[in-house]
Enzyme design. Structure first.
Site, short mmCIF file in Angstrom:
data_model
loop_
_atom_site.label_atom_id
_atom_site.label_comp_id
_atom_site.label_asym_id
_atom_site.label_seq_id
_atom_site.Cartn_x
_atom_site.Cartn_y
_atom_site.Cartn_z
N GLU A 65 0.82 -1.21 0.00
CA GLU A 65 0.00 0.00 0.00
C GLU A 65 0.85 1.26 0.00
OE1 GLU A 65 -2.29 -1.03 3.43
OE2 GLU A 65 -0.93 -0.05 4.84
N HIS A 118 3.39 -6.10 3.45
CA HIS A 118 3.29 -7.14 4.48
C HIS A 118 3.08 -8.48 3.80
CE1 HIS A 118 0.57 -9.40 7.53
NE2 HIS A 118 1.84 -9.67 7.80
N HIS A 140 8.30 -11.16 11.92
CA HIS A 140 7.73 -11.99 12.98
C HIS A 140 7.69 -13.43 12.46
CE1 HIS A 140 4.49 -10.05 10.57
NE2 HIS A 140 3.92 -11.25 10.58
N ASN A 141 7.05 -14.33 13.18
CA ASN A 141 7.03 -15.75 12.80
C ASN A 141 8.47 -16.26 12.59
OD1 ASN A 141 4.30 -15.43 12.85
ND2 ASN A 141 3.94 -15.88 10.71
N HIS A 157 2.77 -7.38 16.49
CA HIS A 157 3.07 -7.28 15.05
C HIS A 157 1.97 -6.57 14.31
CE1 HIS A 157 0.09 -10.35 14.43
NE2 HIS A 157 0.52 -10.74 13.25
#
Length: 483
Positions: free
Chosen positions: A230, A256, A338-339, A399
């Site tokens: 975006e 993302h 993250h993850n 997050h």
């Protein structure tokens, strides 16, 4: 519309083994998905076959998944959870669902757990809850990392007047449409040429060798669900010594997404191995771990890090394409993921600091002066943050805003008119995206940020204006709750 018809031959052709699973799968699919297309159903069956642990708790698909998960051939008894868990600090507990709290409690009672934290955007998932942070001793939990390994945020800031997003909306919309690719399984016609694809690990680890070609064709693409690219407005109210951006407004590009099919395949493969090696009580089965001294643990660690590098490469490819279209390079970039699992020195423990494996599933690093961005929703602002290195959170932060409504609930309760109204109210143009990703389905990002004011400082704000997401209508299984 013709009802779905399947043959045993169809399932065998995609790798289903001989046995009861074929008749069970045919019966369930023809009953529950009778008005879906055969292509959609076969794609779902392939997903279950590839990573059955993802579906074993599904109310409808779980019976198929359970037939595909190998029975644990483990000598001895079930590894019991400890009666009391290690300390877990919870931030924003009033807005966290009970199931997420229960999952965090189970993780805290693993024999390998040392410390934990739960972020204010938390909600339930597989294994660790989303928003869960867990430090373990010499052990890595594949489902403590998650399926979309290395999923991340990446922000490019351009010295361009953001008013042009309104004045030249069609121009910026075209840039997003022509330089992004979204959707589960989507790939480019030609494989990419990138150094991450030349890693020696593709030749040394069998599961990676199988994934290399598809990874090359998916590099620079984004998945479905909550993944996005975006344009928006970046505001800096006061210059920060770490971010080093002058006070003012800028044009921002925020993305993302994660490691695409590569990460999901790695997660499924090594979770299966972990569950074969360590039998836990059924309710905690997805928390099975691999020891960092054993071959499988070392392999997973290497594969996880490669998937993280691959996810980063995907973002950089997107941002490079857009920068080329804009005719200028960004003046700064902020990226955080993250993850993932990290080897870190953890402080504040009884007996002094220790090097531990810190899992952050849907939580991001917030070490001292570490920059990151925490998004809200397609209409809510995101926050550029600087970590404080807070010991009680294991130097972590949320997050995102976090879901307050499952995809199923969102699809059943949010109308297209309601989505259109909130987009118009905030002056946001949406390309693709569905009701399951409507802002109404997310927690209030302002409340989430208040709950973690001791974890991060806000150094800038991002306001979405032109949002691109996967425009494909949710498939039948995507409407079900899950990660």
């Amino acid at each position: 519309m013709a009802k779905l018809k399947l043959r045993g031959k169809d399932l065998r052709q995609i790798g289903y083994p001989e046995g009861p699973v074929i008749s069970i799968a045919m019966n369930i699919m023809q009953r529950e998905f009778k008005y879906s297309t055969k292509e959609e159903v076969m794609e779902l069956l392939q997903k279950i076959l590839k990573a059955p642990v993802e579906y074993e708790n599904d109310a409808v698909l779980g019976l198929i998944a359970q037939q595909l998960i190998p029975k644990e051939a483990i000598a001895g008894n079930v590894i019991e959870l400890n009666k009391t868990g290690v300390p877990v600090n919870i931030f924003g507990s009033g807005a966290i669902e009970q199931q997420a709290l229960l999952q965090m409690d189970q993780a805290a009672r693993l024999p390998v757990s040392v410390s934990g934290a739960l972020m204010p955007d938390a909600h339930s998932g597989y294994g660790l809850p989303i928003g869960g942070v867990l430090a373990t001793s010499n052990a890595v939990i594949p489902y403590g990392v998650g399926v979309d390994i290395g999923c991340r945020m990446c922000l490019s800031v351009f010295d361009i007047d953001p008013k042009s997003l309104v004045q030249r909306e069609h121009y910026f919309t075209t840039i997003l449409n022509e330089n992004t690719l979204f959707g589960s399984g989507q790939q480019f016609p030609k494989p990419a040429d990138h150094e991450v694809l030349d890693s020696h690990l593709f030749d040394e680890i069998a599961i990676l060798k199988q994934l290399q070609n598809k990874a090359a064709k998916q590099l620079g693409s984004s998945g479905s669900g909550n993944h996005f690219v975006e344009f928006g407005i970046v505001t800096i109210d006061e210059k920060d010594e770490v971010l080093k951006l002058e006070t003012g407004t800028y044009l921002g590009l925020l993305s993302h997404s994660g490691s695409r099919g590569m990460g999901a395949s790695i997660a499924g493969h090594y979770t299966k191995l972990a569950k074969e090696k360590r039998l836990l009580p059924k309710e905690a089965a997805n928390l099975a771990w691999l020891d960092m001294n054993e071959e499988e643990g070392i392999e997973y660690w290497l594969a996880m890090n490669l998937a993280g590098d691959y996810a980063s490469a995907c973002h950089h490819a997107i941002h490079a394409k857009v920068a080329k279209e804009l005719g200028q390079q960004p003046i700064t970039m902020v990226e955080n993921h993250h993850n993932f699992a990290w080897k870190e020195m953890v402080y504040g423990l009884e007996g002094g600091p220790q090097e531990l494996i810190v899992h952050r599933k849907g939580a991001t690093p917030a070490g001292k002066d570490v920059l990151g961005i925490i998004p809200g929703s397609m209409t809510a602002p995101g926050f550029i943050v600087k970590g404080k290195g807070e010991v009680s959170s294991l130097a972590s932060a949320s997050h995102g805003a976090g879901r307050k409504m499952s995809r199923t609930a969102a699809l059943n309760s949010i109308t297209q008119n309601a989505l259109n109204e909130i987009l118009a109210k905030h002056g946001v143009k949406l390309i693709g995206g569905g009701l399951d990703e409507a802002p109404h389905a997310y927690k209030d990002i302002e409340d989430v940020m208040k709950a973690q004011k001791h974890l991060v400082d806000t150094v800038g704000t991002f306001y979405p204006k032109i949002v691109k997401m996967d425009g494909t209508p949710p498939k039948p299984w995507m409407k079900r709750d899950g990660e």
